[in-house]
Structures are given as C-alpha cells and as structure tokens.
Enzyme design. Structure first.
Site, PDB file in Angstrom:
ATOM      1  N   SER A  60      -7.027  51.174 -39.959  1.00 25.59           N
ATOM      2  CA  SER A  60      -5.959  51.624 -39.082  1.00 25.59           C
ATOM      3  C   SER A  60      -5.419  52.999 -39.458  1.00 25.59           C
ATOM      4  CB  SER A  60      -4.865  50.563 -39.018  1.00 25.59           C
ATOM      5  OG  SER A  60      -5.328  49.446 -38.274  1.00 25.59           O
ATOM      6  N   MET A  61      -4.099  53.151 -39.542  1.00 29.04           N
ATOM      7  CA  MET A  61      -3.499  54.469 -39.764  1.00 29.04           C
ATOM      8  C   MET A  61      -3.965  55.072 -41.082  1.00 29.04           C
ATOM      9  SD  MET A  61      -1.675  56.433 -38.000  1.00 29.04           S
ATOM     10  CE  MET A  61      -0.937  58.025 -38.256  1.00 29.04           C
TER      11      MET A  61
ATOM     12  N   SER B 130      -4.185  48.647 -33.645  1.00 26.28           N
ATOM     13  CA  SER B 130      -4.058  49.443 -34.865  1.00 26.28           C
ATOM     14  C   SER B 130      -2.734  49.111 -35.544  1.00 26.28           C
ATOM     15  CB  SER B 130      -4.111  50.940 -34.509  1.00 26.28           C
ATOM     16  OG  SER B 130      -3.959  51.736 -35.648  1.00 26.28           O
ATOM     17  N   CYS B 131      -2.646  49.365 -36.843  1.00 27.40           N
ATOM     18  CA  CYS B 131      -1.396  49.216 -37.596  1.00 27.40           C
ATOM     19  C   CYS B 131      -1.448  50.199 -38.765  1.00 27.40           C
ATOM     20  CB  CYS B 131      -1.177  47.776 -38.034  1.00 27.40           C
ATOM     21  SG  CYS B 131      -2.434  47.120 -39.159  1.00 27.40           S
ATOM     22  N   ARG B 132      -1.016  49.805 -39.954  1.00 29.29           N
ATOM     23  CA  ARG B 132      -1.088  50.710 -41.100  1.00 29.29           C
ATOM     24  C   ARG B 132      -2.418  50.560 -41.826  1.00 29.29           C
ATOM     25  NH1 ARG B 132      -0.465  50.135 -46.343  1.00 29.29           N
ATOM     26  NH2 ARG B 132       0.490  48.101 -46.154  1.00 29.29           N
TER      27      ARG B 132
END
Length: 105
Positions: A91-92, A62-64
């Site tokens: 993701s986020m 996951s990331c942004r």
C-alpha cells in the site's frame, strides 16, 4: 482466501488507475490527508461499507501497509462484491518506496 491471489504491485496500480480503476484508501482521514496516492478516495476501514463502492469500475483497496486492505477485501467478498478483487501490496509504504507522487489534504 489466499491473499497472494489478490495482490497488485505499484506499476500495475498505475496502469489500473490510468485505465479507470477506482482506488479506495482504507486509512483514517488524518492519515489520508497527510498524504495519499493521487486520485484515491478515502473510506476508512472503521466505516468501510462494500455497498458504497463503485460498481461500474474495477476497485483496488489501499491503506498504509496492506493489513486494512485485506480486511476490506474480506468484507467486500463476504458482501458478495466479487468485483472487488485486488489490494495494493505494501500500500502507501510501497508507493512511497517507489518514489511515486503523493497528494496532500
């Protein structure tokens, strides 16, 4: 690599985490501390090392927004980590849009 083959949605991620998957957040420590998915482990893409990922549990990246997770996925697969095969689409940003809980710090 077709990135669409490796996507996981918010509801699928919740299920995966509840059944023992490990979530790796590839954002910077500052981004991670500002808010992350509960239970996520931080491994910024700048120091991402596929050999340090858990080997006994499914791994989700996951990331942004999903861009860094694709890079991490490519690195993991290039390092022979066929067990690292999913990334969290959106993701986020997707997690927040779904109004799911966030941890800070």
């Amino acid at each position: 690599m077709d990135p669409s083959e490796f996507l996981i949605e918010p509801a699928e991620l919740e299920t995966a985490l509840a059944t023992g998957a490990v979530l790796i957040d590839a954002r910077t420590l500052k981004e991670f501390n500002a808010g992350h998915i509960p239970g996520a482990l931080n491994m910024p893409l700048s120091i991402f090392d596929p050999s340090e990922l858990p080997k006994d549990k499914p791994v989700v990246l996951s990331c942004r927004s999903g861009a860094r997770t694709l890079q991490g996925l490519e690195r993991a697969q290039a390092a022979g980590r066929a067990d690292v095969h999913t990334h969290f689409q959106g993701s986020m940003n997707a997690w927040l849009a779904a109004c799911l809980p966030v941890e800070h710090g």
